[in-house]
Each structure stands twice: as structure tokens, then as C-alpha cells.
Design a protein around this motif. Structure first.
Motif, PDB file in Angstrom:
ATOM      1  N   SER A   1       0.747   4.267  -7.330  1.00  0.00           N
ATOM      2  CA  SER A   1       0.085   3.680  -6.457  1.00  0.00           C
ATOM      3  C   SER A   1      -0.974   2.684  -6.743  1.00  0.00           C
ATOM      4  O   SER A   1      -1.269   2.629  -7.652  1.00  0.00           O
ATOM      5  N   THR A   2      -1.339   1.806  -5.920  1.00  0.00           N
ATOM      6  CA  THR A   2      -2.324   0.942  -6.034  1.00  0.00           C
ATOM      7  C   THR A   2      -3.735   1.454  -5.382  1.00  0.00           C
ATOM      8  O   THR A   2      -3.641   2.454  -4.474  1.00  0.00           O
ATOM      9  N   PRO A   3      -4.865   1.037  -5.922  1.00  0.00           N
ATOM     10  CA  PRO A   3      -6.086   1.674  -5.384  1.00  0.00           C
ATOM     11  C   PRO A   3      -6.274   1.408  -3.854  1.00  0.00           C
ATOM     12  O   PRO A   3      -6.771   1.934  -3.156  1.00  0.00           O
ATOM     13  N   ASP A   4      -5.290   0.436  -3.166  1.00  0.00           N
ATOM     14  CA  ASP A   4      -5.367   0.152  -1.641  1.00  0.00           C
ATOM     15  C   ASP A   4      -4.253   1.020  -1.087  1.00  0.00           C
ATOM     16  O   ASP A   4      -3.916   0.685   0.069  1.00  0.00           O
ATOM     17  N   SER A   5      -3.902   2.007  -1.446  1.00  0.00           N
ATOM     18  CA  SER A   5      -2.799   2.684  -0.980  1.00  0.00           C
ATOM     19  C   SER A   5      -2.920   3.297   0.463  1.00  0.00           C
ATOM     20  O   SER A   5      -4.180   3.810   0.423  1.00  0.00           O
ATOM     21  N   LEU A   6      -2.422   3.317   1.420  1.00  0.00           N
ATOM     22  CA  LEU A   6      -2.386   3.639   2.621  1.00  0.00           C
ATOM     23  C   LEU A   6      -2.550   5.293   2.576  1.00  0.00           C
ATOM     24  O   LEU A   6      -1.527   5.876   1.972  1.00  0.00           O
ATOM     25  N   THR A   7      -3.085   5.662   3.580  1.00  0.00           N
ATOM     26  CA  THR A   7      -2.998   6.978   4.086  1.00  0.00           C
ATOM     27  C   THR A   7      -3.011   7.437   5.596  1.00  0.00           C
ATOM     28  O   THR A   7      -3.156   6.630   6.352  1.00  0.00           O
TER      29      THR A   7
ATOM     30  N   GLY B   1       0.838  -1.165   0.036  1.00  0.00           N
ATOM     31  CA  GLY B   1      -0.097  -0.148  -0.016  1.00  0.00           C
ATOM     32  C   GLY B   1       0.942   1.209   0.010  1.00  0.00           C
ATOM     33  O   GLY B   1       0.134   2.459   0.139  1.00  0.00           O
TER      34      GLY B   1
END
Length: 501
Positions: free
Chosen positions: A226-232, A71
């Protein structure tokens, strides 16, 4: 085999020689002896090429690409690797300066804090980890060689259909071929390793950059950052710092025995410069390649690769595929030489100095790396996680103890000749050659490091287990260390005695 390890007793470099009476034959041979500054050849470029090879290893690419899968986006990965690079730069300078000053390898360096006999403990722990990974890395390289052989000789696939002790006939041919190549290279000593690393470094950098450019062109000169599941938010920052910490942990073996190489360094300045160009700056280049490879592949088909080897298999041109495979083989051999071959050689020399030299110890290490059938270790998650992972977790406390003793307790004032005497009154004799305080500190902090690494309750801080182990190891050792003993104020330059050469 010629050796660079001349100095304390030059005549002990010969198998038939008798060391002087001040030196114990059970603690000394020509390869363990301190190097003299006038014979050293490892300059800035040689230190840099160590990292040009090791940073770009297939295992490191798998780890960094894994951050993308977990992520982290492009800039987060670069930041994590950059932070890790800064930490490593500082730690490797501390470790490297020790080798440059004393001229001795890690097992001998460990005698300072653990005693002339107790040093077998850290040396064998480091050596055991290295031998296992030597075999595993050779196996992983043999997989690449199999791909290359099949690309050149399609009919070779018939040799890949059977199995004996876990490998096909083609698998055995590939593994043994690489095993022999590495044994031949290392049999010529550290000077040949220096030359090989100097050759391999530019090859690897050019190959990986070319592979990244090729992937970028396939992705229409754009990548997915990034991927759609990237952390924030907080999770993202925790993973960035955790990634930086794990990046340091990957090098936990190397920061421990970096003196095996810097004992041949021409100066502290060459170490600093080589580390600067090879660690923080080189790691940013590495990070850029990782982001390009992973981001381009994800943009092309939404797939997250596991290693550059996945991309190499898809190269449509046979010639280019073979060249790419050759480069990966050159890389893996270079990494194995520096990270997984030198440490057990010195550990075995330290264990049997009367009977082994660099070449013999290299052969023994290689044989062990073969007979353990390393592909079975690699395919066993329990072995990787609990055995090798457990030994790896202990390396943090070892680093903390050795560094605390050298820099804080002794303030870098080391009596080098005393490292080779077993006299009961010797400065590093302690109690029958063992420093019980260092052993106690290691046991206590090893337990803590293992708990942090494996107990689910500590999962939130598991990424920081190396730093926790190193820090606690240093603190516990400082708490129990005997600071009353006098330390000889010597320069670290080995004292040469009369030579028969």
C-alpha cells in the motif's frame, strides 16, 4: 473471403445472389445471417483467450494501477477486481447465451427489442464508440512500436523530430504499419480473428507474468502492499465497490455485443467455462500482476507507474526490451480486434447490407479510425470525457433494455427468420420497423445515465453509473413494453432453405 455465416439463406453469401422472397435484402447479407451449430468453432479455449487478451490490455493495467494510486492496497485491489469479475461473469453469460441460441450478431439481436429498422440506433452507438477506440488503441500501440524501433535503430530518432497533423514521421510510420497489419488480419474474417486470439493469449500471459517476476526480483523479492495515503474504513469499502463497478463499466461495450463472438460458440457450456476461466480466475491473476508491478516499483523508488509500458522502457537489455515491446504490440492488436473492430464491422453491415460484407466493412471502419486522427482525440480530455464518455454512459441503458426484452418479456423465445423480414406484419416490424417504446425507454434512461456520469451533484454515485443506467433502463422498458404480442416458440436454430451452392 469465406464466411461462417451460412444458414437462413445460404445463397445470399454470394455478392451476385438474390435472397429468397421472405428475406429483405435491406436487412440481410451473409455476414448478418444466423450461424448454424454444425459450423461453429469457438470452444472453451477460444472464449478463454478472448479474455486472456482483453483483461491484460494496457488500458486495464492503467485503470487497476490507478486504484493503487487512489489509496487501495494490494488485497483491496484484488477484492475489487474479484467482485467485478463475478459481476461480469454473470452478465457475460446472459449476453453470450443470446448469441449461442440465435446465431446472430448484435445489430441483428437489437432488432428484437428496437425493431428491424430501429436497431440501427444501438448498433451505431456501439460502433461509433468502437471505431474511436480502435484508432486510439492503434495510436497507443504505435507509441510502443516507436520505442522498439529506436531501441533497434537509434538513428531513427531523427525521424521523430518533426510533426505533421500531430505525429512525427516515425509516429506516422509506426501508426500506419500497425493499421495495415490489423486490416490484413481482420480481412480474413472471424476465423482468422479466432486463430489470432488463440495465439496471442498465451503470449500475453507468459509475458506479463515474466515482467512481474522481473520487477519482483528488482525489489528484492518484496513489494509495497500500500501507499502512505491508503484509505481506511467506509471510504475504503466505497472505493472497493466503486472500483468493481467501474471494472464492469469498462466492459460495458463488450457485455453489449458479446453475441458477436458467441454466435460462433459450440455450446452454452463452452461459454460458461470460457467465461469462468477467462473472467474471475484470470482477473485474479491479472490483479496479482498489477499488485506486483505497482508494489515493486513503489518499493524501489516510491514511484507509482501508470502502465506496464513505463516498466518496459526501463528494461536494460535490448533483446528483452524488443521482446517485451513485441508482446505488448501483439496484445494491443488482439484487444483491438475483439473489442473495437468487430462491432463497427457488423454495425456497418447492418447499415448497408447490400453493399458491404465483412471485409469491406472492416476497411471502411479502419479508414474512419485513421482519418479522425485519433491521437488528437486521445490528447483532448474534453473529447474523451464528454463525447466518448457520454456515448459510453448510454451503453448501460442499452444493455438493460436489450436484456429485459430478451429474457423477461420474451423469455428467450425468438423467431429468428422474422429478424430478416421488413414485412409490415413481421413480428419485429413494430411501427415502420421501429419500436417506439424502446426508443422512449432509451431516451429517458440515457438522460439519467448522463446526469449521473457528469453532473457534480451525483459525483458520489458516478462510479456506479453503468449499473444505474442498466438497471433503470430495464425497469423503464419493462414498464412501457407491450407484452401482448405472441412470441414464436422456436429453438433459435436457423431455418435453412434450399441453397444453390
Amino acid at each position: 473471403m469465406s464466411t461462417e455465416s451460412t444458414g437462413l439463406v445460404d445463397e445470399a453469401n454470394r455478392d451476385d445472389a438474390t435472397p429468397s422472397q421472405d428475406v429483405s435484402p435491406s436487412l440481410y447479407n451473409g455476414d448478418l445471417a444466423p450461424t448454424k451449430h454444425k459450423g461453429r468453432r469457438w470452444g472453451t479455449y477460444n472464449i478463454f483467450t478472448l479474455w486472456a487478451n482483453d483483461v491484460h490490455s494496457l488500458g486495464n493495467y492503467s485503470f487497476a494501477i490507478g486504484l493503487f494510486a487512489l489509496g487501495l492496497g494490494g488485497w483491496q485491489i484484488l477484492l475489487a477486481l474479484g467482485l467485478g469479475g463475478v459481476f461480469l461473469f454473470l452478465l457475460l453469460n446472459l449476453s453470450g447465451f443470446m448469441g449461442e441460441k440465435t446465431g446472430v450478431p448484435f445489430p441483428v439481436m437489437s432488432r428484437i427489442s428496437f425493431g428491424v429498422r430501429g436497431a440501427q440506433v444501438p448498433a451505431l452507438i456501439r460502433g461509433a464508440v468502437a471505431i474511436a477506440w480502435f484508432g486510439i488503441q492503434t495510436y497507443l500501440a504505435s507509441v510502443v512500436l516507436r520505442i522498439m524501433i529506436v531501441a533497434l535503430i537509434p538513428s531513427a530518432t531523427t525521424l521523430d523530430a518533426n510533426e505533421f497533423l500531430g505525429l512525427s514521421t516515425l509516429g506516422w510510420i509506426s501508426f500506419v504499419a500497425l493499421w495495415i497489419v490489423q486490416v490484413i488480419i481482420v480481412s480474413y474474417g472471424m476465423e482468422m480473428i479466432r486463430k489470432y486470439e488463440a495465439f496471442a493469449g498465451p503470449v500475453i500471459l507468459v509475458t506479463m507474468i515474466a515482467l512481474a517476476v522481473w520487477m519482483l526480483s528488482n525489489g528484492d523479492w518484496a513489494i509495497a502492499w500500500s501507499t502512505p495515503d491508503s484509505l481506511t474504513g467506509g471510504d475504503m469499502w466505497l472505493k472497493i465497490v466503486g472500483g468493481a463497478s467501474l471494472w464492469v463499466a469498462i466492459y460495458g461495450t463488450f457485455v453489449l455485443n458479446f453475441c458477436d463472438f458467441t454466435r460462433n460458440a459450440t455450446s452454452k457450456r463452452s461459454i460458461v467455462r470460457g467465461n469462468f476461466w477467462g473472467i474471475p480466475l484470470n482477473m485474479l491473476v491479472f490483479g496479482g500482476i498489477v499488485v506486483t508491478l505497482a508494489g515493486a516499483q513503489f518499493r524501489i523508488d516510491g514511484r507509482i507507474i501508470e502502465s506496464p509500458a513505463d516498466i518496459v522502457q526501463e528494461v536494460p537489455n535490448t533483446l528483452l526490451l524488443v521482446l517485451a515491446c513485441l508482446a505488448l504490440l501483439i496484445l494491443t492488436v488482439a484487444v483491438n480486434m475483439m473489442a473495437n473492430f468487430v462491432a463497427p464491422i457488423y454495425a456497418l453491415n447492418n447499415l448497408f447490407p447490400r453493399h458491404l460484407n465483412f471485409r469491406r466493412a472492416a476497411f471502411v471502419s479502419a479508414v474512419i479510425g485513421l482519418v479522425i486522427l485519433p491521437w488528437n482525440l486521445y490528447n483532448s480530455p474534453a473529447v474523451i470525457e464528454y463525447f466518448l464518455g457520454g456515448l459510453g454512459a448510454v451503453l448501460g441503458p442499452l444493455f438493460g433494455i436489450v436484456m429485459a426484452d430478451y429474457w423477461l418479456v420474451r423469455r428467450a423465445k425468438i423467431n429468428v427468420p422474422a429478424l430478416f423480414t421488413s414485412h409490415p406484419d413481421g413480428e419485429y416490424a413494430y411501427v415502420k420497423g421501429v419500436n417506439p417504446r424502446a426508443i422512449v425507454a432509451l431516451v429517458i434512461t440515457a438522460v439519467i445515465a448522463l446526469l449521473v456520469a457528469f453532473v457534480p451533484a451525483f459525483e458520489s454515485v458516478a462510479d456506479f453509473s453503468w449499473f444505474i443506467g442498466a438497471g433503470v433502463g430495464a425497469i423503464v422498458y419493462l414498464a412501457v413494453a407491450d407484452r401482448r404480442g405472441p412470441f414464436a416458440d422456436v429453438s433459435g436454430e436457423p431455418i435453412a432453405v434450399a441453397s444453390t451452392h
